[in-house]
Design an enzyme around this catalytic site. Structure first.
Site, PDB file in Angstrom:
ATOM      1  N   ASP A 229       0.832  -1.194   0.000  1.00  0.00           N
ATOM      2  CA  ASP A 229       0.000   0.000   0.000  1.00  0.00           C
ATOM      3  C   ASP A 229       0.876   1.257   0.000  1.00  0.00           C
ATOM      4  OD1 ASP A 229      -2.803   1.024   0.466  1.00  0.00           O
ATOM      5  OD2 ASP A 229      -1.849   1.926   2.212  1.00  0.00           O
ATOM      6  N   GLU A 271       1.476  -0.230  -4.987  1.00  0.00           N
ATOM      7  CA  GLU A 271       0.521   0.831  -5.291  1.00  0.00           C
ATOM      8  C   GLU A 271       1.308   2.134  -5.336  1.00  0.00           C
ATOM      9  OE1 GLU A 271      -3.293   3.289  -3.622  1.00  0.00           O
ATOM     10  OE2 GLU A 271      -1.670   2.679  -2.325  1.00  0.00           O
TER      11      GLU A 271
HETATM   12  C1  NOJ Z   1      -4.461   3.168  -0.542  1.00  0.00           C
HETATM   13  C2  NOJ Z   1      -5.602   2.225  -0.380  1.00  0.00           C
HETATM   14  O1  NOJ Z   1      -5.920   1.684  -1.640  1.00  0.00           O
HETATM   15  C3  NOJ Z   1      -6.744   3.008   0.210  1.00  0.00           C
HETATM   16  O2  NOJ Z   1      -7.925   2.263   0.227  1.00  0.00           O
HETATM   17  C4  NOJ Z   1      -6.350   3.458   1.596  1.00  0.00           C
HETATM   18  O3  NOJ Z   1      -7.354   4.291   2.137  1.00  0.00           O
HETATM   19  C5  NOJ Z   1      -5.046   4.239   1.576  1.00  0.00           C
HETATM   20  N1  NOJ Z   1      -4.028   3.625   0.760  1.00  0.00           N
HETATM   21  C6  NOJ Z   1      -4.482   4.389   2.961  1.00  0.00           C
HETATM   22  O4  NOJ Z   1      -4.002   3.149   3.415  1.00  0.00           O
END
Ligand code: NOJ
Length: 572
Positions: A229, A271
């Site tokens: 993440d 991500e």
């Molecule tokens: C990216 C995630 O995809 C999202 O859902 C989340 O709120 C944020 N990162 C914070 O962890």
């Protein structure tokens, strides 16, 4: 001659190696890279299937549906965070990295799920949120309560309020600041996301060590990798600037070395919504950082072309993100669990996408995106849904699909922010869509037409040969017959129509080619024959075969039509 080789081993080795190359049978390391031709399915345990009737999905429920996932044809599940969490950000606010939230079952249920998934030949990739913890995490509780706690320096503090305290928010419009005063600590702490998600301090070697402990722990539980993440924020140094911080890229190499040392083929799927010229830092010059990243950049132009028919910016985005290291791979997707981020489009482009797919304010989010599922955005238009999915499966990377999109599930805009696209999976047309036997599911089930569970559900669609579910399973099968996509090299082909995207893959002397028409009007295109073997094109998606004439193929496409071809023969 045999005798001669026996006495001259070096020569025999040379002859072997050169003949292997001549026949193109040289071992190809890429073939070892499972993620290059896998189909990834993203889901949240809580919204998938409830086994004990308490209204929330759990690991036992998910385990029971592995047969469904296997028959759909997916290779890997990407599990949203399932740790103990106050769930103020739906689990992306972790309060204990080493457990399973009791709502979802016991560690034993998790182990059983892992065992059964592996028996089904399905890998598991887990979401890992390292950038921040929940403010309820004992580390933060101790850090804020005691200046001398060993956890104090695990977070990012400032005695004074930094000048850019209200810059660099990840959720603009909802989040007001990135530095917040904590009364208990008597200092400001940094949080890239909501204020209940304090950022961990990765400059601290103890934090880096702990991150490795967490990675190692879950690899020991059998996961095949991690969806990391918020990668740009794990590695940023907020004190250098909240808006344009410097980054510690070496940290990604450290993660990679660690996971690969522990498990040779473990995957890091990052991500990171970054610009094309930043990609090399994330993949690493030699492919020694992230294996895979979601191509958020191209994704925005993908929605733009679907909204406008203007293909050029999408073609450019594909070309601009083409050069990546050999072992690296893009992940392509349409919808995920968040809003569609359109932040990199021009205002004019973004407005076009809003107009087409999210015209009402309530459909938009964070001043940059749309919080809807694909089917409602496309007005439930089957032709356009097929075009979109066929496209994503034909792009140079790994397709990632979201639970329920194989059915054409809708969204619930009454729910807050991104929860709108996280409603329970629709299994049957019975009570609560077969998701739970409880009187009240923890989140409402979609019961409004045309996306009501009464029509849109696994059991009904399974029986219908023309359902989106059966179409998706077929698309997955076709994608799997085309390893050229994940492993080969690709080029965009000029076909004489600005609204038609044509992409060709070559790998080990075999070729496939896909064409997609973004216009609502039918188009006739001309595919040039590129090589000697290009005498015939065999369609993989419909019942036709084309023969080359005058150096090429004439192909008719319906409005929003598409076709996949194998070049030169019907099978590989
Ligand atoms: C990216 C995630 O995809 C999202 O859902 C989340 O709120 C944020 N990162 C914070 O962890």
């Amino acid at each position: 001659m045999k005798k001669f080789y026996r006495y001259c081993p070096l020569l025999s080795l040379l002859v072997f190696v050169s003949s292997a190359f001549a026949q193109n049978t040289a071992p190809d390391i890429n073939e070892e890279l499972w993620y290059k031709n896998s189909i990834i399915y993203s889901l949240e345990v809580g919204t998938f299937k409830d086994s004990d009737g308490n209204g929330t999905g759990d690991f036992e429920g998910l385990t029971g549906q592995l047969d469904y996932l296997k028959s759909l044809g997916i290779d890997a599940i990407w599990l949203a965070p399932f740790h103990t969490s106050p769930k103020l950000d739906d689990g992306y606010d972790v309060a204990n990295y080493y457990d399973v939230d009791p709502q979802y079952g016991s560690p034993g249920d998790f182990a059983e799920f892992m065992y059964q998934a592996s028996k089904h030949g399905i890998r598991v990739i887990m979401d890992l949120v390292l950038n921040h913890t929940s403010d309820q995490h004992p580390w933060f509780q101790q850090a804020r309560a005691d200046k001398n706690s060993r956890y104090r320096n695990w977070y990012v503090w400032s005695k004074e309020r930094p000048k850019d305290w209200n810059k660099g928010m990840a959720f603009p419009g909802v989040q007001k600041e990135t530095w917040t005063y904590d009364k208990k600590a008597g200092e400001y702490y940094f949080h890239r996301f909501y204020d209940f998600q304090p950022d961990l301090n990765f400059e601290n070697p103890d934090v880096r060590n702990e991150a490795q402990r967490i990675l190692g722990f879950w690899m020991n539980q059998g996961v095949s990798g991690f969806r990391l993440d918020a990668v740009p924020f794990i590695i940023d140094l907020p004190k250098t600037s909240a808006e344009k911080p410097e980054h510690m890229f070496e940290l990604i190499s450290e993660f990679r070395r660690f996971v690969q040392w522990r498990k040779g083929d473990a995957l890091l799927l990052g991500e990171a919504n970054v610009l094309p010229d930043e990609n090399k830092e994330y993949f690493g010059q030699n492919g020694d950082r992230l294996h895979t990243m979601f191509n958020f950049y191209a994704n925005q132009y993908l929605f733009y072309v679907m909204a406008s028919g203007d293909l050029e910016p999408f073609r450019k985005a594909l070309v601009d993100t083409k050069k990546i290291p050999g072992t690296a791979q893009w992940a392509y997707f349409l919808r995920n669990h968040d809003e569609i981020d359109l932040g990199r489009l021009t205002e004019e482009q973004r407005n076009k996408v809003y107009q087409a797919f999210g015209p009402e304010k309530n459909m938009q989010l964070y001043d940059r995106g749309i919080r809807r599922r694909l089917a409602p955005m496309l007005n439930n238009d089957r032709k356009r849904m097929e075009l979109a999915y066929s496209l994503v499966f034909s792009l140079p990377g790994t397709p990632v699909i979201r639970y329920g999109d194989e059915l054409g599930m809708g969204d619930d805009l009454r729910l807050k922010e991104r929860i709108a696209v996280r409603t329970p999976m629709q299994w049957t047309n019975q009570k609560n869509a077969g998701f739970t036997s409880a009187d009240k599911p923890f989140r409402p089930i979609i019961d409004k037409e045309p996306f009501s569970y009464k029509q849109i559900n696994v059991a009904t669609e399974r029986q219908d040969p023309n359902s989106l579910l059966n179409w998706t399973a077929k698309l997955i099968r076709i994608r799997k017959e085309c390893p050229e996509i994940g492993l080969g090299n690709w080029q965009l082909v000029e076909v004489g129509s600005p609204e038609v995207l044509a992409i060709r893959y070559n790998y080990q002397g075999k070729s496939v080619m896909m064409v997609h028409n973004f216009s609502k009007d039918p188009k006739q295109i001309r595919i040039p024959a590129q090589a000697e073997g290009d005498k015939e094109l065999f369609s993989l998606t419909r019942n036709n075969k084309l023969t080359s004439a005058n150096g090429g193929f004439t192909v008719d496409l319906e409005g929003y039509g598409y076709n996949w071809f194998r070049v030169g023969s019907a099978i590989r």
